[in-house]
Scaffold this active site. Structure first.
Site, PDB file in Angstrom:
ATOM      1  N   GLY A 181      -8.765  17.316 -37.683  1.00 45.61           N
ATOM      2  CA  GLY A 181      -9.176  16.465 -38.796  1.00 45.61           C
ATOM      3  C   GLY A 181     -10.634  16.061 -38.616  1.00 45.61           C
ATOM      4  O   GLY A 181     -11.553  16.789 -38.997  1.00 45.61           O
ATOM      5  N   GLY A 182     -10.845  14.911 -37.972  1.00 46.51           N
ATOM      6  CA  GLY A 182     -12.185  14.317 -37.820  1.00 46.51           C
ATOM      7  C   GLY A 182     -13.280  15.294 -37.405  1.00 46.51           C
ATOM      8  O   GLY A 182     -14.331  15.357 -38.060  1.00 46.51           O
ATOM      9  N   SER A 196      -7.009  14.375 -32.433  1.00 47.05           N
ATOM     10  CA  SER A 196      -8.285  14.077 -31.763  1.00 47.05           C
ATOM     11  C   SER A 196      -8.844  15.240 -30.940  1.00 47.05           C
ATOM     12  O   SER A 196      -9.404  15.035 -29.865  1.00 47.05           O
ATOM     13  CB  SER A 196      -8.145  12.812 -30.905  1.00 47.05           C
ATOM     14  OG  SER A 196      -7.827  11.709 -31.728  1.00 47.05           O
ATOM     15  N   HIS A 250       2.921  17.173 -42.705  1.00 50.09           N
ATOM     16  CA  HIS A 250       1.939  16.360 -41.973  1.00 50.09           C
ATOM     17  C   HIS A 250       2.428  14.912 -41.899  1.00 50.09           C
ATOM     18  O   HIS A 250       3.001  14.391 -42.855  1.00 50.09           O
ATOM     19  CB  HIS A 250       0.567  16.435 -42.655  1.00 50.09           C
ATOM     20  CG  HIS A 250      -0.521  15.891 -41.788  1.00 50.09           C
ATOM     21  ND1 HIS A 250      -0.725  14.541 -41.616  1.00 50.09           N
ATOM     22  CD2 HIS A 250      -1.435  16.508 -40.992  1.00 50.09           C
ATOM     23  CE1 HIS A 250      -1.734  14.362 -40.770  1.00 50.09           C
ATOM     24  NE2 HIS A 250      -2.177  15.539 -40.382  1.00 50.09           N
ATOM     25  N   ASN A 255      -8.575  20.430 -41.304  1.00 49.35           N
ATOM     26  CA  ASN A 255      -7.882  19.658 -42.331  1.00 49.35           C
ATOM     27  C   ASN A 255      -8.815  18.540 -42.790  1.00 49.35           C
ATOM     28  O   ASN A 255      -9.008  17.560 -42.081  1.00 49.35           O
ATOM     29  CB  ASN A 255      -6.581  19.086 -41.720  1.00 49.35           C
ATOM     30  CG  ASN A 255      -5.823  18.194 -42.683  1.00 49.35           C
ATOM     31  OD1 ASN A 255      -6.139  18.130 -43.870  1.00 49.35           O
ATOM     32  ND2 ASN A 255      -4.820  17.501 -42.172  1.00 49.35           N
ATOM     33  N   PHE A 256      -9.388  18.710 -43.984  1.00 47.70           N
ATOM     34  CA  PHE A 256     -10.362  17.721 -44.476  1.00 47.70           C
ATOM     35  C   PHE A 256      -9.701  16.413 -44.920  1.00 47.70           C
ATOM     36  O   PHE A 256     -10.379  15.425 -45.106  1.00 47.70           O
ATOM     37  CB  PHE A 256     -11.158  18.291 -45.668  1.00 47.70           C
ATOM     38  CG  PHE A 256     -12.184  19.335 -45.326  1.00 47.70           C
ATOM     39  CD1 PHE A 256     -12.381  19.749 -44.020  1.00 47.70           C
ATOM     40  CD2 PHE A 256     -12.986  19.890 -46.334  1.00 47.70           C
ATOM     41  CE1 PHE A 256     -13.352  20.707 -43.714  1.00 47.70           C
ATOM     42  CE2 PHE A 256     -13.958  20.838 -46.041  1.00 47.70           C
ATOM     43  CZ  PHE A 256     -14.140  21.252 -44.732  1.00 47.70           C
ATOM     44  N   LYS A 257      -8.394  16.447 -45.171  1.00 46.52           N
ATOM     45  CA  LYS A 257      -7.677  15.268 -45.702  1.00 46.52           C
ATOM     46  C   LYS A 257      -8.388  14.797 -46.982  1.00 46.52           C
ATOM     47  O   LYS A 257      -8.759  15.633 -47.795  1.00 46.52           O
ATOM     48  CB  LYS A 257      -7.586  14.182 -44.632  1.00 46.52           C
ATOM     49  CG  LYS A 257      -6.996  14.731 -43.323  1.00 46.52           C
ATOM     50  CD  LYS A 257      -6.707  13.687 -42.311  1.00 46.52           C
ATOM     51  CE  LYS A 257      -6.127  14.331 -41.052  1.00 46.52           C
ATOM     52  NZ  LYS A 257      -5.789  13.370 -40.035  1.00 46.52           N
ATOM     53  N   GLU A 301       0.941  12.194 -42.127  1.00 47.07           N
ATOM     54  CA  GLU A 301       0.424  11.290 -43.159  1.00 47.07           C
ATOM     55  C   GLU A 301       1.239  11.421 -44.448  1.00 47.07           C
ATOM     56  O   GLU A 301       1.429  10.457 -45.171  1.00 47.07           O
ATOM     57  CB  GLU A 301      -1.074  11.569 -43.385  1.00 47.07           C
ATOM     58  CG  GLU A 301      -1.893  11.007 -42.231  1.00 47.07           C
ATOM     59  CD  GLU A 301      -3.209  11.711 -41.965  1.00 47.07           C
ATOM     60  OE1 GLU A 301      -3.682  12.477 -42.826  1.00 47.07           O
ATOM     61  OE2 GLU A 301      -3.771  11.483 -40.870  1.00 47.07           O
ATOM     62  N   GLU A 327       1.626  17.575 -33.561  1.00 43.71           N
ATOM     63  CA  GLU A 327       0.607  16.540 -33.676  1.00 43.71           C
ATOM     64  C   GLU A 327       1.220  15.171 -33.390  1.00 43.71           C
ATOM     65  O   GLU A 327       1.799  14.542 -34.290  1.00 43.71           O
ATOM     66  CB  GLU A 327       0.031  16.515 -35.098  1.00 43.71           C
ATOM     67  CG  GLU A 327      -0.618  17.802 -35.524  1.00 43.71           C
ATOM     68  CD  GLU A 327      -1.595  17.560 -36.656  1.00 43.71           C
ATOM     69  OE1 GLU A 327      -2.778  17.784 -36.453  1.00 43.71           O
ATOM     70  OE2 GLU A 327      -1.162  17.108 -37.730  1.00 43.71           O
ATOM     71  N   GLY A 364      -6.494  10.915 -35.289  1.00 45.23           N
ATOM     72  CA  GLY A 364      -7.561  10.046 -35.777  1.00 45.23           C
ATOM     73  C   GLY A 364      -7.817   8.830 -34.903  1.00 45.23           C
ATOM     74  O   GLY A 364      -8.503   7.898 -35.311  1.00 45.23           O
TER      75      GLY A 364
HETATM   76  P1  PGA Z   1      -7.667  14.313 -36.097  1.00 43.25           P
HETATM   77  O1  PGA Z   1      -6.540  14.757 -37.155  1.00 43.25           O
HETATM   78  O2  PGA Z   1      -8.275  15.565 -35.525  1.00 43.25           O
HETATM   79  O3  PGA Z   1      -8.646  13.507 -36.886  1.00 43.25           O
HETATM   80  O4  PGA Z   1      -6.968  13.508 -35.036  1.00 43.25           O
HETATM   81  C1  PGA Z   1      -5.679  15.820 -36.888  1.00 43.25           C
HETATM   82  C2  PGA Z   1      -4.715  16.039 -38.033  1.00 43.25           C
HETATM   83  O5  PGA Z   1      -4.178  15.069 -38.584  1.00 43.25           O
HETATM   84  O6  PGA Z   1      -4.470  17.188 -38.436  1.00 43.25           O
END
Ligand code: PGA
Length: 229
Positions: free
Chosen positions: A214-215, A193, A88, A6-8, A90, A157, A163
């Site tokens: 994500g990261g 993470s 998600h 997930n590049f966000k 966010e 999650e 993050g």
């Molecule tokens: P993260 O994000 O790996 O940066 O913790 C995961 C996500 O929100 O899908």
């Protein structure tokens, strides 16, 4: 295993293209049964071909219309996109999507036969109250959602692990995924993470069938460390 990137709000159209080329060149050594998904930003959606599926991080539940700033089915169809992330944290917490909004989105894309990766997760405050409070919260995030839908994948999650560099412990993931599996018999991903240093122990957990990243997905090297671990 499923490995979803997930590049966000990271990467451009240009860097996404380079990323995908680089990734594809190295994906030939992945296990045949493993599946890779990439969710680039909306501006980078395209008809990429390879050993992966491209999905959208978001869309509005319409074919087209007057919804400033959103994209709908028509824009996704142009690139043959039929995979979507819904729910998600966010989008729920920063963009203000209510459970009702999320459920509406779910129903619309279910009608269209999309594969839906549906995210749920609790805050630290809820986690600190113990597993019963966590489960009560997670189950409330299935309100209005047809959990028997055939193209349904759930991503657990914990918000406090996204993050932050703080991954949920193996015990926490095990307990939560076991409890979730009893109510939703669908593939379960863990997210929060996930990185090279913890993929082994996370992938070994019985009811973890994949990861949403994500990261560590932003560079091909760090994402491949997961996919090819
Ligand atoms: P993260 O994000 O790996 O940066 O913790 C995961 C996500 O929100 O899908």
């Amino acid at each position: 295993m499923i490995y979803a990137a997930n590049f966000k709000t990271n990467h451009t159209r240009y860097t996404t293209k380079n990323y995908i080329q680089d990734l594809q060149a190295k994906l030939s050594t992945k296990k045949a049964e493993d599946k890779v998904y990439i969710f680039p930003p909306l501006t980078a959606l395209d008809t990429f071909e390879g050993d992966f599926t491209i999905g959208t991080q978001n869309a509005y539940p319409v074919k087209n219309g007057a919804f400033t700033g959103e994209i709908g089915l028509e824009q996704l169809a142009e690139f043959n996109i039929n995979t979507i992330l819904i729910g998600h944290s966010e989008r729920r917490d920063i963009l203000g999507e209510s459970q009702q909004d999320v459920a509406k989105k779910f129903s619309f894309f279910k009608e269209q036969g999309f594969e839906i990766i549906y995210c749920i997760g609790e805050s630290l405050e809820i986690r600190e109250q113990g597993i019963n409070a966590v489960m009560e919260h997670l189950l409330s995030q299935f309100e209005g959602i047809d959990t028997n839908y055939e193209n349904f994948v759930v991503a657990y999650e914990p918000i406090w692990a996204i993050g932050t560099g703080r991954t949920a412990s193996v015990e926490e993931i095990t307990e939560t995924h076991n409890a979730l599996k009893k109510v939703v018999n669908k593939p379960l991903l863990y997210g929060g993470s996930v990185k090279g240093q913890n993929i082994e122990e996370i992938a070994r957990i019985k009811n973890v069938e994949g990861v949403l990243v994500g990261g560590a997905s932003l560079k091909t090297e760090t994402f491949l460390e997961l996919v090819l671990h």
